[in-house]
Design a protein around this motif. Structure first.
Motif, PDB file in Angstrom:
ATOM      1  N   ALA A   1     -26.626 -40.466 -64.143  1.00  0.00           N
ATOM      2  CA  ALA A   1     -27.587 -40.117 -64.822  1.00  0.00           C
ATOM      3  C   ALA A   1     -28.464 -41.118 -65.367  1.00  0.00           C
ATOM      4  O   ALA A   1     -29.654 -40.808 -65.753  1.00  0.00           O
ATOM      5  CB  ALA A   1     -27.072 -39.275 -65.985  1.00  0.00           C
ATOM      6  N   SER A   2     -27.973 -42.396 -65.420  1.00  0.00           N
ATOM      7  CA  SER A   2     -28.987 -43.405 -65.973  1.00  0.00           C
ATOM      8  C   SER A   2     -30.051 -43.993 -65.046  1.00  0.00           C
ATOM      9  O   SER A   2     -30.820 -44.657 -65.115  1.00  0.00           O
ATOM     10  CB  SER A   2     -28.240 -44.349 -66.677  1.00  0.00           C
ATOM     11  N   GLY A   3     -30.003 -43.503 -63.649  1.00  0.00           N
ATOM     12  CA  GLY A   3     -30.874 -43.774 -62.718  1.00  0.00           C
ATOM     13  C   GLY A   3     -30.334 -44.592 -61.644  1.00  0.00           C
ATOM     14  O   GLY A   3     -31.037 -45.118 -60.549  1.00  0.00           O
ATOM     15  N   GLY A   4     -28.894 -44.917 -61.342  1.00  0.00           N
ATOM     16  CA  GLY A   4     -28.467 -45.188 -60.291  1.00  0.00           C
ATOM     17  C   GLY A   4     -28.553 -44.357 -58.923  1.00  0.00           C
ATOM     18  O   GLY A   4     -28.134 -43.116 -59.008  1.00  0.00           O
ATOM     19  N   PRO A   5     -29.129 -44.882 -58.147  1.00  0.00           N
ATOM     20  CA  PRO A   5     -29.452 -43.816 -56.800  1.00  0.00           C
ATOM     21  C   PRO A   5     -28.081 -43.279 -56.250  1.00  0.00           C
ATOM     22  O   PRO A   5     -27.317 -43.974 -56.339  1.00  0.00           O
ATOM     23  CB  PRO A   5     -30.257 -44.643 -55.792  1.00  0.00           C
ATOM     24  N   ARG A   6     -28.195 -42.062 -55.654  1.00  0.00           N
ATOM     25  CA  ARG A   6     -27.176 -41.547 -54.964  1.00  0.00           C
ATOM     26  C   ARG A   6     -27.093 -42.161 -53.522  1.00  0.00           C
ATOM     27  O   ARG A   6     -28.037 -42.376 -52.795  1.00  0.00           O
ATOM     28  CB  ARG A   6     -27.526 -40.051 -54.672  1.00  0.00           C
TER      29      ARG A   6
END
Length: 222
Positions: free
Chosen positions: A64-69
């Motif tokens: 949720a903090s922005g680490g890409p999938r």
């Protein structure tokens, strides 16, 4: 000269030693595999995955903090991304430090592993408003005029990706989508983007459109 009896005794002794060693080796391997499966929920992960999970989630679901999938993306795309980070042709301080120590075989293993995963969407982010999701879906499916093509026209139906060039974008955390589009916009300020590139598209988006696209993609199951 060794007699027949002594020769047989020697062979029997060597056979016993080899058998004991083999049993010990198999038992050790079995124990290690059991530990690996217990720690990973029944799946054996590539040895370098510990460098990935902090930012990308245990199975590459993103954060949720922005680490890409990473999960479900094309293996060739992932391998190419890691290789360009390793060589420095794609800039990112964190990823370059990680990729620098990866061998070609480790890059292949990691890319293959994450391409085969299909975990749930990243948890923890606040649910976007229905209005933003509807507007984001329109951008993804239809675009916004001649200068902003539909996201899915390049990234595949429902954002599932299109080969090694166009990665899957469905399920990307909203924070990552916003940050990535800002990155493209910043790149356009340094150098005029080539027509048809993601940089050229991003520079035409306003902040509201960026947030709308991010909202829709973040809740769209790959």
């Amino acid at each position: 000269m060794i007699g027949l009896r002594h020769t047989r005794m020697l062979c029997d002794g060597l056979h016993s030693i080899l058998l004991t060693a083999l049993v010990s080796f198999v038992s050790t391997c079995h124990a290690q595999s059991a530990v690996e499966m217990q720690e990973t929920g029944g799946e054996v992960h590539p040895p370098s995955i510990t460098a990935c999970v902090a930012c990308h989630g245990a199975l590459g679901e993103g954060t949720a903090s922005g680490g890409p999938r990473l999960a479900g993306k094309d293996a060739d795309y992932l391998a190419r991304a890691l290789t360009t980070f390793k060589t420095g042709t794609r800039a990112n301080g964190v990823m370059q430090a990680v990729a620098l120590d990866l061998s070609d075989s480790e890059i292949h293993e990691l890319a293959t592993f994450f391409s085969q995963q299909n975990p749930p969407l990243a948890a923890g982010a606040a649910a976007p408003s229905p209005d933003m999701v509807i507007a984001g879906r329109q951008l993804a499916e239809l675009g916004a005029g001649p200068d902003v093509p539909a996201c899915f026209s390049c990234h595949g139906a429902v954002g599932k990706g299109n080969g090694a060039r166009f990665p899957a974008i469905a399920g990307e955390p909203a924070a990552f989508v916003v940050a990535r589009l800002h990155e493209f916009q910043a790149r356009a300020k340094k150098k005029s983007p080539a027509p048809g590139t993601m940089t050229a598209v991003a520079v035409m988006l306003n902040e509201t459109q960026i947030e709308e696209a991010a909202a829709y993609l973040s809740i769209t199951r790959p």
